[in-house]
Design a protein around this motif. Structure first.
Motif, PDB file in Angstrom:
ATOM      1  N   CYS A  77      29.354  45.993  51.322  1.00 35.61           N
ATOM      2  CA  CYS A  77      28.473  46.446  50.148  1.00 35.61           C
ATOM      3  C   CYS A  77      28.628  46.805  49.752  1.00 35.61           C
ATOM      4  O   CYS A  77      28.113  46.370  48.235  1.00 35.61           O
ATOM      5  N   LEU A  78      29.461  48.141  49.382  1.00 36.30           N
ATOM      6  CA  LEU A  78      30.063  48.401  47.944  1.00 36.30           C
ATOM      7  C   LEU A  78      31.271  47.894  47.489  1.00 36.30           C
ATOM      8  O   LEU A  78      30.817  47.638  46.576  1.00 36.30           O
TER       9      LEU A  78
ATOM     10  N   ILE B 136      34.000  54.692  43.445  1.00 35.70           N
ATOM     11  CA  ILE B 136      32.656  54.876  44.150  1.00 35.70           C
ATOM     12  C   ILE B 136      33.008  55.474  45.501  1.00 35.70           C
ATOM     13  O   ILE B 136      32.857  56.695  46.365  1.00 35.70           O
TER      14      ILE B 136
ATOM     15  N   CYS C 232      24.614  44.908  42.082  1.00 37.50           N
ATOM     16  CA  CYS C 232      24.127  45.438  40.884  1.00 37.50           C
ATOM     17  C   CYS C 232      24.071  45.837  39.403  1.00 37.50           C
ATOM     18  O   CYS C 232      24.339  45.414  38.373  1.00 37.50           O
ATOM     19  N   GLY C 233      25.644  46.158  39.808  1.00 34.19           N
ATOM     20  CA  GLY C 233      26.642  45.798  38.375  1.00 34.19           C
ATOM     21  C   GLY C 233      26.424  44.531  37.477  1.00 34.19           C
ATOM     22  O   GLY C 233      26.464  44.498  35.981  1.00 34.19           O
TER      23      GLY C 233
ATOM     24  N   CYS D 134      26.505  44.294  47.214  1.00 33.84           N
ATOM     25  CA  CYS D 134      25.243  44.984  47.020  1.00 33.84           C
ATOM     26  C   CYS D 134      25.975  45.517  45.759  1.00 33.84           C
ATOM     27  O   CYS D 134      24.647  45.440  44.763  1.00 33.84           O
ATOM     28  N   MET D 135      26.694  46.080  45.497  1.00 39.41           N
ATOM     29  CA  MET D 135      26.874  47.085  44.541  1.00 39.41           C
ATOM     30  C   MET D 135      27.422  46.150  43.470  1.00 39.41           C
ATOM     31  O   MET D 135      27.471  46.087  42.096  1.00 39.41           O
TER      32      MET D 135
ATOM     33  N   THR E   5      34.226  51.059  38.050  1.00 42.57           N
ATOM     34  CA  THR E   5      32.964  52.018  38.775  1.00 42.57           C
ATOM     35  C   THR E   5      32.869  51.285  40.331  1.00 42.57           C
ATOM     36  O   THR E   5      33.057  52.481  40.672  1.00 42.57           O
ATOM     37  N   LEU E   6      33.914  50.732  40.959  1.00 45.54           N
ATOM     38  CA  LEU E   6      33.624  50.474  42.546  1.00 45.54           C
ATOM     39  C   LEU E   6      34.637  51.654  42.481  1.00 45.54           C
ATOM     40  O   LEU E   6      34.192  52.172  43.953  1.00 45.54           O
TER      41      LEU E   6
END
Length: 427
Positions: free
Chosen positions: A38-39, A90, A47-48, A43-44, A86-87
């Motif tokens: 996901c990350l 996070i 999103c980005g 998913c992420m 960004t990942l």
């Protein structure tokens, strides 16, 4: 009590956090990157990329209407680099939160030898074990399949492909089709059966014709061969960078002989997330179940609590789903149930105001049984994913939709679901 969790994705972390909150001795074993698919890959990443795609769509729409005088193009290397940074941030926060909860994190490969758990060759003792190793892209038996990319390769592309051929007809195929179409790629989706076949037909048609209007979608078309420049299908050769979006395969090969697996490789579990072996639990995509992050977290919590001796059972009723496109597609569906239906165009509001001019404000649909129980709720709107979990909760609590007659929504809102429910509650 010594608890070991294998897998640092949503299911594994949820289980570990529950156990740590109960003052258990918890070790989390992660093969590579905490956060799971996901990350780091799923998913992420969507999103980005989708944030940029939506910005480009908005800019073009406002430019076409004469509101803005701009020309936007996407620099994919900068986009991918920004997503990666960004990942990484996070991941750093996620790891710190996990350690601060009192969880020991060990990075390494787990395996079983004579029923003993080994991590990088070192034996690990445990009183309770939770398996949450997720899933990987399913590579179908198509000649040349190794020449295609998957979602794992998306951030390593050198640039935006002129042409992209996505093999698959599910959520992953739809999301990347929308993203790269907005980036400027000529996108073709090749689905061996129906495209987004699990969606309500009306919502599926709206998505295909309105939201993904620039994407060429070929249904009931099989792929017979893949090369580096395109794919051979039952309808002819299609040029473009091949991408496989053909589903997921549970990461369970290392468990063969240790746990009972299903015919597709998923770990067999009951509603307490117990496996075929005493004191061993499994949660998330490794079970071959629903394949969404919220469900994985729910299963992880149930596994963790049962491992701690607190009985919980997983509840799969009224699960909310979403697809990340130009507008969110959100839905809660009970397959096979009928009922009265009501449909209404999406409302003009934040994120859809300028869509009025081209008839693209979204759409909502509710299917209601005679006793007031909804058997299907569907919305295509900028905020569709935000309302679905709350509607799911109300459905779990047994709230009748007739109680929506006195409902007062916030305004302005782009979602017409509540308007539909208030209408149906009176009749």
């Amino acid at each position: 009590m010594r608890c070991v969790v294998i897998g640092g994705g949503p299911a594994g972390r949820a289980a570990a956090m529950e156990l740590a909150a109960l003052d258990m001795d918890v070790m989390l074993v992660e093969k590579k990157l905490i956060g799971g698919t996901c990350l780091n890959e799923g998913c992420m990443v969507v999103c980005g990329l989708n944030d940029v795609a939506r910005f480009l769509d908005d800019a073009r729409q406002l430019s076409d209407l004469g509101v803005l005088d701009v020309e936007c193009s996407a620099d994919y290397r900068h986009i991918a680099g920004g997503v990666k940074r960004t990942l990484e941030h996070i991941r750093h926060v996620t790891e710190r939160e996990t350690r601060d909860a009192g969880i020991e994190i060990v990075y390494g490969v787990a395996e079983f030898e004579d029923d003993r758990l080994l991590v990088e060759g070192e034996e690990m003792d445990y009183d309770r074990l939770i398996i949450a190793t997720g899933a990987s892209p399913l590579i179908p038996p198509i000649e040349g399949a190794s020449k295609a990319i998957t979602y794992r390769d998306i951030l390593d592309l050198d640039g935006i492909p002129d042409k992209l051929v996505i093999i698959g007809g599910g959520v992953i195929a739809a999301e990347f089709a929308g993203i790269f179409s907005s980036f400027g790629s000529e996108v073709t989706v090749v689905s061996r059966s129906g495209f987004l076949s699990k969606l309500d037909p009306l919502i599926r048609d709206y998505v295909s014709e309105k939201v993904l209007s620039d994407v060429r979608i070929l249904e009931d078309t099989s792929t017979t061969e893949i090369d580096g420049s395109g794919v051979q299908t039952s309808g002819g050769y299609i040029e473009g960078l091949p991408m496989l979006a053909t589903g997921l395969r549970p990461n369970s090969d290392f468990l063969r002989g240790f746990l009972e697996l299903g015919p597709r490789g998923g770990v067999k579990v009951n509603d307490r997330m117990e496996t075929s072996r005493e004191n061993v639990y499994a949660a998330g995509d490794v079970t071959g179940g629903h394949g969404t992050t919220p469900v994985a977290r729910m299963e992880g919590v149930v596994a963790g609590l049962n491992a701690a001796g607190i009985e919980r059972r997983v509840d799969y009723r009224y699960l909310p789903y979403s697809i990340s496109l130009r507008y969110d597609v959100g839905f809660v569906d009970i397959p096979g149930e009928g009922g009265r239906e009501a449909v209404i165009p999406g409302l003009a509001g934040p994120g859809s105001f300028w869509g009025v001019n081209n008839g693209k404000t979204g759409i909502s649909k509710v299917r209601l049984l005679d006793d007031g129980t909804p058997s299907g709720i569907y919305s295509v709107a900028p905020g569709a994913r935000l309302i679905m979990p709350y509607l799911s909760l109300l459905m779990r609590l047994g709230v009748s939709m007739y109680e929506f007659e006195g409902f007062v929504e916030t305004h302005p809102s782009t979602d017409s679901i509540y308007k539909l429910m208030r209408f149906l509650s009176r009749y």
